[in-house]
Motif scaffolding. Structure first.
Motif, short mmCIF file in Angstrom:
data_model
loop_
_atom_site.label_atom_id
_atom_site.label_comp_id
_atom_site.label_asym_id
_atom_site.label_seq_id
_atom_site.Cartn_x
_atom_site.Cartn_y
_atom_site.Cartn_z
N LEU A 209 0.83 -1.20 0.00
CA LEU A 209 0.00 0.00 0.00
C LEU A 209 0.87 1.26 0.00
O LEU A 209 0.82 2.07 0.92
N PRO A 210 1.71 1.44 -1.03
CA PRO A 210 2.57 2.63 -1.07
C PRO A 210 1.74 3.89 -1.24
O PRO A 210 0.81 3.93 -2.06
N LEU A 211 2.06 4.92 -0.49
CA LEU A 211 1.32 6.18 -0.58
C LEU A 211 1.83 7.08 -1.68
O LEU A 211 1.16 8.02 -2.09
N GLN A 212 3.06 6.83 -2.16
CA GLN A 212 3.60 7.57 -3.30
C GLN A 212 4.14 6.60 -4.32
O GLN A 212 4.50 5.47 -3.97
N ALA A 213 4.20 7.04 -5.56
CA ALA A 213 4.83 6.23 -6.59
C ALA A 213 6.31 6.08 -6.28
O ALA A 213 6.94 6.99 -5.74
N THR A 214 6.87 4.93 -6.61
CA THR A 214 8.25 4.65 -6.24
C THR A 214 9.25 5.54 -6.95
O THR A 214 10.37 5.70 -6.49
N SER A 215 8.86 6.14 -8.06
CA SER A 215 9.79 7.00 -8.79
C SER A 215 9.83 8.41 -8.24
O SER A 215 10.60 9.24 -8.69
N LYS A 216 8.97 8.71 -7.29
CA LYS A 216 8.97 10.03 -6.67
C LYS A 216 9.76 9.98 -5.36
O LYS A 216 9.63 9.03 -4.59
N SER A 217 10.57 10.97 -5.12
CA SER A 217 11.29 11.04 -3.86
C SER A 217 10.49 11.90 -2.91
O SER A 217 10.16 13.04 -3.20
N SER A 218 10.16 11.35 -1.76
CA SER A 218 9.37 12.07 -0.78
C SER A 218 9.72 11.54 0.59
O SER A 218 10.16 10.41 0.76
N ALA A 219 9.51 12.38 1.59
CA ALA A 219 9.83 11.98 2.95
C ALA A 219 8.88 10.89 3.42
O ALA A 219 7.69 10.92 3.10
N PRO A 220 9.36 9.89 4.15
CA PRO A 220 8.49 8.83 4.63
C PRO A 220 7.46 9.37 5.61
O PRO A 220 7.72 10.32 6.34
N THR A 221 6.27 8.80 5.59
CA THR A 221 5.21 9.26 6.47
C THR A 221 4.82 8.16 7.44
O THR A 221 4.97 6.96 7.13
N THR A 222 4.37 8.54 8.61
CA THR A 222 3.91 7.57 9.61
C THR A 222 2.40 7.57 9.71
O THR A 222 1.84 6.88 10.55
N GLN A 223 1.72 8.35 8.86
CA GLN A 223 0.27 8.46 8.89
C GLN A 223 -0.32 7.84 7.62
O GLN A 223 -0.06 8.30 6.52
N PHE A 224 -1.13 6.80 7.81
CA PHE A 224 -1.81 6.19 6.66
C PHE A 224 -3.15 6.87 6.40
O PHE A 224 -3.62 6.89 5.27
N GLU A 225 -3.77 7.41 7.44
CA GLU A 225 -5.07 8.07 7.33
C GLU A 225 -6.12 7.13 6.74
O GLU A 225 -6.58 7.33 5.60
N PRO A 226 -6.54 6.11 7.49
CA PRO A 226 -7.47 5.10 6.95
C PRO A 226 -8.80 5.67 6.48
O PRO A 226 -9.42 5.10 5.58
N SER A 227 -9.26 6.77 7.07
CA SER A 227 -10.57 7.33 6.71
C SER A 227 -10.49 8.32 5.56
O SER A 227 -11.52 8.85 5.14
N LYS A 228 -9.31 8.57 5.04
CA LYS A 228 -9.15 9.50 3.93
C LYS A 228 -9.64 8.88 2.64
O LYS A 228 -9.46 7.68 2.40
N THR A 229 -10.26 9.68 1.79
CA THR A 229 -10.74 9.18 0.50
C THR A 229 -9.55 8.77 -0.37
O THR A 229 -8.57 9.50 -0.49
N VAL A 230 -9.64 7.60 -0.97
CA VAL A 230 -8.56 7.11 -1.82
C VAL A 230 -8.73 7.68 -3.23
O VAL A 230 -9.84 7.78 -3.74
N MET A 231 -7.62 8.10 -3.82
CA MET A 231 -7.64 8.62 -5.18
C MET A 231 -7.53 7.48 -6.20
O MET A 231 -7.02 6.41 -5.89
N ARG A 232 -7.95 7.74 -7.41
CA ARG A 232 -7.94 6.71 -8.45
C ARG A 232 -6.52 6.22 -8.74
O ARG A 232 -6.31 5.01 -8.95
N ARG A 237 -2.39 1.89 -8.18
CA ARG A 237 -1.07 1.48 -7.71
C ARG A 237 -1.17 0.30 -6.75
O ARG A 237 -0.41 -0.67 -6.84
N TRP A 238 -2.10 0.37 -5.81
CA TRP A 238 -2.28 -0.71 -4.85
C TRP A 238 -2.76 -1.99 -5.52
O TRP A 238 -2.36 -3.10 -5.15
N LEU A 239 -3.64 -1.85 -6.50
CA LEU A 239 -4.21 -3.00 -7.19
C LEU A 239 -3.11 -3.81 -7.87
O LEU A 239 -3.04 -5.05 -7.73
N VAL A 240 -2.23 -3.13 -8.60
CA VAL A 240 -1.14 -3.82 -9.30
C VAL A 240 -0.13 -4.40 -8.31
O VAL A 240 0.30 -5.54 -8.43
N THR A 241 0.23 -3.61 -7.29
CA THR A 241 1.22 -4.05 -6.32
C THR A 241 0.73 -5.26 -5.55
O THR A 241 1.48 -6.23 -5.33
N ALA A 242 -0.53 -5.25 -5.11
CA ALA A 242 -1.08 -6.38 -4.36
C ALA A 242 -1.16 -7.64 -5.22
O ALA A 242 -0.76 -8.72 -4.80
#
Length: 428
Positions: A209-232, A237-242
């Motif tokens: 369940l990566p929150l960013q695409a692997t080709s983007k450099s971004s600071a790691p996050t400790t918040q998944f935010e389960p109640s946040k609306t998921v973007m398309r 990304r999750w569908l293919v990775t899973a």
């Protein structure tokens, strides 16, 4: 009294809303209030009623046509010096200002040629998602604090040299040379609904369940935010990775990512997009509607639009059945699922919903939403709900769960570790 209305000069939306049939105006719900963190600088459409609030996303309904809503926000954002980065005929408008990013999404109707007419006759629904970037303001102070700190190679430097391992890398390589996902750690999974929590924890442990695409450099996050609306784009990304992680030992069952030289299937997902290989790969595999699969009107993917329930099922079920979807009708879905709102489901999604019923207790709808007589196809999906849908891939008789994939991954890691530690020299 006969003079022109001066409001028309600065607010084109009034030209559409004045004289509109008020009997179609949606009824306000006094129990739904704007969240406390809703930014006051976001313009409020004057003729809209708030219908739903999820984390960082609000859903509105108005009796005005969609072009009136688009015109209003286009004018207001530009007048107030917002940076409008994207505006399309499909009803997506993105803007940002001082670290605040806003996405206006108006779901397109099935018949694109009659969009304005259908909206004039009924109600227009639109969502406003907002996120605020707080790292930009923090970065200068952090940089200032470290400017005078001795670095390795300086005469005044004392201490160990920091490890060169990149902690932000989303993938690693195991002993066999195969790329595997490194699990992320989140400290807010307990905020997910109790019924969905274990599904979410299993998938996070797998690292799918990566929150960013692997080709983007971004600071790691400790918040998944389960109640946040998921973007398309996130769900794609999750569908293919899973899927590829579940079938790590079966290359024939994996979804191949597209080459960067491929001709883009969608106008709004160019090859420069970080998620292009995944989204294009899904289109080339025929798992999502696109011009490649015969959907000539689906020329936009809308990667940053919220995912809806019917879209989640439409993309996921073909991975479960590994076959073409059955013919379906509103009556068939009503008889099987008993959904009172089956007529509101798009025809292609109807096929996926009907096929999902055949999976019995393994169905995505039962696992994510439990028992319900309302499907609410246009309702947005949270991150926790999307994770629950991906927890199991397969039919009622044959499939793989995240729990089984995690057990296989752990046993494979233990075996690889044991082999790497096996002695090559005999000791007394």
């Amino acid at each position: 009294m006969l003079a022109a209305d001066p409001r028309l000069e600065n607010n084109p939306a009034i030209a559409f809303s004045t004289g509109n049939n008020n009997r179609n105006q949606p009824t306000p719900n006094p129990n739904i209030q704007l969240p406390a963190d809703f930014p006051p600088e976001i313009p409020r459409y004057p003729n809209a009623q708030l219908q739903e609030v999820t984390q960082s996303t609000t859903r509105w309904t108005t009796s005005d046509p969609m072009n009136a809503v688009q015109s209003f926000y286009q004018n207001e954002l530009q007048t107030n010096n917002w940076d409008v980065s994207q505006s399309t005929q499909e009803g997506i408008l993105e803007a940002q200002q001082n670290g605040l990013r806003v996405t206006l999404a108006i779901p397109a109707t099935t018949n694109q040629s009659s969009t304005a007419e259908s909206n004039l006759a009924g109600n227009t629904e639109f969502t406003i998602q907002y996120t605020r970037d707080t790292t930009a303001a923090a970065s200068p102070s952090i940089s200032a604090e470290t400017d005078n700190v001795p670095q390795p190679g300086d005469a005044d430097f004392i201490g160990p040299v920091p490890s060169q391992q990149n902690e932000q890398t989303a993938q690693s390589v195991d002993s066999t040379g195969q790329q595997t996902n490194t699990p992320q750690t989140f400290n807010d999974t307990n905020q997910a609904p109790q019924e969905l929590r274990q599904y979410l924890q299993d998938l996070i442990a797998l690292g799918v369940l990566p929150l960013q695409a692997t080709s983007k450099s971004s600071a790691p996050t400790t918040q998944f935010e389960p109640s946040k609306t998921v973007m398309r784009r996130e769900y794609a990304r999750w569908l293919v990775t899973a899927n590829n992680q579940f079938y790590a030992s079966s290359p024939a069952q994996q979804i191949r990512e597209a080459s960067s030289s491929a001709q883009p299937a969608f106008q709004d997902v160019p090859s420069s997009d970080a998620d292009f290989p995944i989204i294009q790969g899904l289109a080339e595999a025929g798992l999502i509607p696109s011009p490649l699969s015969g959907s000539s009107t689906t020329v936009l993917f809308r990667p940053d639009a919220p995912l809806t329930r019917e879209q989640m099922i439409l993309w996921k079920v073909p991975l479960d059945t590994r076959s073409s979807l059955p013919n379906a009708s509103v009556e068939a879905v009503q008889q099987t699922w008993g959904f009172q709102d089956a007529a509101k489901i798009e025809p292609r999604a109807l096929q996926a919903v009907l096929a999902d019923f055949q999976n019995s207790d393994r169905s995505n709808i039962r696992r994510v939403f439990g028992y319900t007589t309302l499907f609410q196809p246009k309702k947005t999906v949270t991150r926790a709900e999307a994770a629950a849908a991906l927890w199991y891939i397969g039919s009622a008789s044959e499939g793989v769960s995240a729990q089984e994939a995690l057990r296989l991954q752990q046993s494979g890691t233990s075996q690889a570790t044991s082999e790497s530690l096996s002695p090559t020299t005999e000791y007394d």
